[in-house]
Design an enzyme around this catalytic site. Structure first.
Site, PDB file in Angstrom:
ATOM      1  N   GLN A  87      41.922  44.592  51.834  1.00 17.34           N
ATOM      2  CA  GLN A  87      41.637  44.957  50.447  1.00 17.34           C
ATOM      3  C   GLN A  87      41.695  43.739  49.513  1.00 17.34           C
ATOM      4  O   GLN A  87      42.031  43.858  48.332  1.00 17.34           O
ATOM      5  CB  GLN A  87      42.612  46.034  49.974  1.00 17.34           C
ATOM      6  N   SER A  88      41.330  42.581  50.012  1.00 19.38           N
ATOM      7  CA  SER A  88      41.410  41.348  49.226  1.00 19.38           C
ATOM      8  C   SER A  88      40.453  41.344  48.037  1.00 19.38           C
ATOM      9  O   SER A  88      39.246  41.527  48.186  1.00 19.38           O
ATOM     10  CB  SER A  88      41.095  40.150  50.132  1.00 19.38           C
ATOM     11  N   ASN A  89      40.996  41.094  46.847  1.00 19.03           N
ATOM     12  CA  ASN A  89      40.165  40.896  45.664  1.00 19.03           C
ATOM     13  C   ASN A  89      39.323  39.635  45.796  1.00 19.03           C
ATOM     14  O   ASN A  89      38.161  39.598  45.388  1.00 19.03           O
ATOM     15  CB  ASN A  89      41.041  40.788  44.421  1.00 19.03           C
TER      16      ASN A  89
END
Length: 330
Positions: A87-89
């Protein structure tokens, strides 16, 4: 009049090749209802709204990529390779930058492919990024090198972007952002922000030194202990000084490093009682949202500093909202 070394460094910063991802400056909001609710009756609480960057769902990573993408373009890259959590921005922002450049994006993510794509993982898919999964954080860098070798072997030109784009060049994207504050009539006494891969904190420290803003810059860890983040931040500051033509230590930015690692709780992405309170308070006073990975923990720290009287009552506190609200939709 002869330009000083700082004048020259500021001009070099301004002149760096730049891909315009988003519209700047980002807004400054006066969070007076939030401030009143937490007891900041004599303290001004304002926010730098990098969550409101209009490109790729925004966030501070877009700022870094404005410069990093320009470097990739200059090198003729046809594939951007980066890494992060599922879920890396940062990975989502990199996929968006690749789309804008018209190049391929390959993401190395630690964790398992979700059965149902949500939040940033869904956006990565919509943006056309290819995601390759590895077991642990330690596996990411070797996997990125393998992907780069594969791209070269097929005749392509890869460009590797480390975690968070937290390189000296990426940090200078944040330093440029600090230059917006005086133009917006804001010179804070304290800047509070979330810190993890170190590039944002390094950029804020360099920017404050370059633009003569004597604010305390307090990073709040989202995951690692202060010593580990310091080991990331200081080399990035030195590298940024080098890119600006300054000798290492010339800005004195490294000496201003300050990090609070007491709000991590159960670890990365694990909410705490304080971070959940911060989320709810901000949403219900200012209709602004913070994520449980990063910004809610930094906001929890700000709340505690005000309530505990750790900051002078007449101070102007700026919360640098680095984005990340997409992860609320997991």
């Amino acid at each position: 009049m002869t330009d000083t070394p700082l004048d020259v460094a500021r001009q070099r910063l301004i002149d760096l090749p730049f891909v315009p991802l988003g519209h700047y400056p980002t807004p400054i909001d006066d969070w007076w209802r939030f401030g009143s609710t937490i007891g900041a009756t004599e303290t001004t609480v304002v926010a730098k709204r990098d969550d409101a960057i209009a490109f790729g769902f925004g966030g501070n990573k877009v700022r870094k990529l404005c410069l990093v993408a320009a470097a990739a373009k200059a090198q003729g890259a046809d594939t951007l390779i980066t890494c992060g959590g599922v879920q890396s921005n940062h990975c989502r922002a990199t996929a968006a930058a690749a789309t804008r450049l018209g190049v391929r994006c390959i993401i190395v993510a630690n964790g398992e492919r979700p059965d149902h794509l949500t939040a940033n993982a869904l956006l990565d898919h919509l943006l056309g990024a290819e995601v390759r999964y590895v077991a642990t954080r330690a596996d990411r860098a070797p996997a990125m090198r393998e992907v780069a070798a594969e791209v070269r072997a097929s005749g392509g030109t890869p460009f590797e972007i480390p975690l968070g784009a937290s390189t000296p060049l990426g940090a200078l994207g944040i330093a440029r952002a600090v230059g917006e504050l005086p133009r917006q009539g804001i010179v804070p006494d304290v800047i509070v922000h979330a810190s993890s891969s170190g590039g944002t904190q390094a950029g804020l420290l360099v920017g404050c030194a370059l633009f003569d803003i004597p604010a305390r810059v307090i990073g709040v860890s989202a995951d690692d202990p202060a010593s580990a983040i310091q080991e990331k931040v200081l080399p990035v500051i030195a590298g940024a000084e080098d890119l600006l033509g300054l000798t290492s230590g010339a800005l004195g930015a490294a000496q201003r490093f300050e990090l609070d690692d007491t709000f991590v709780g159960g670890g990365y992405g694990v909410p705490t009682e304080a971070s959940l309170e911060a989320q709810h308070l901000l949403a219900r006073t200012e209709a602004v949202f913070v994520d449980h990975y990063y910004t809610a923990k930094a906001l929890a720290a700000l709340i505690a500093y005000v309530r505990d009287g750790k900051l002078a009552r007449d101070r102007k506190i700026l919360f640098w909202h680095t984005g990340g609200q997409v992860t609320l939709f997991q």
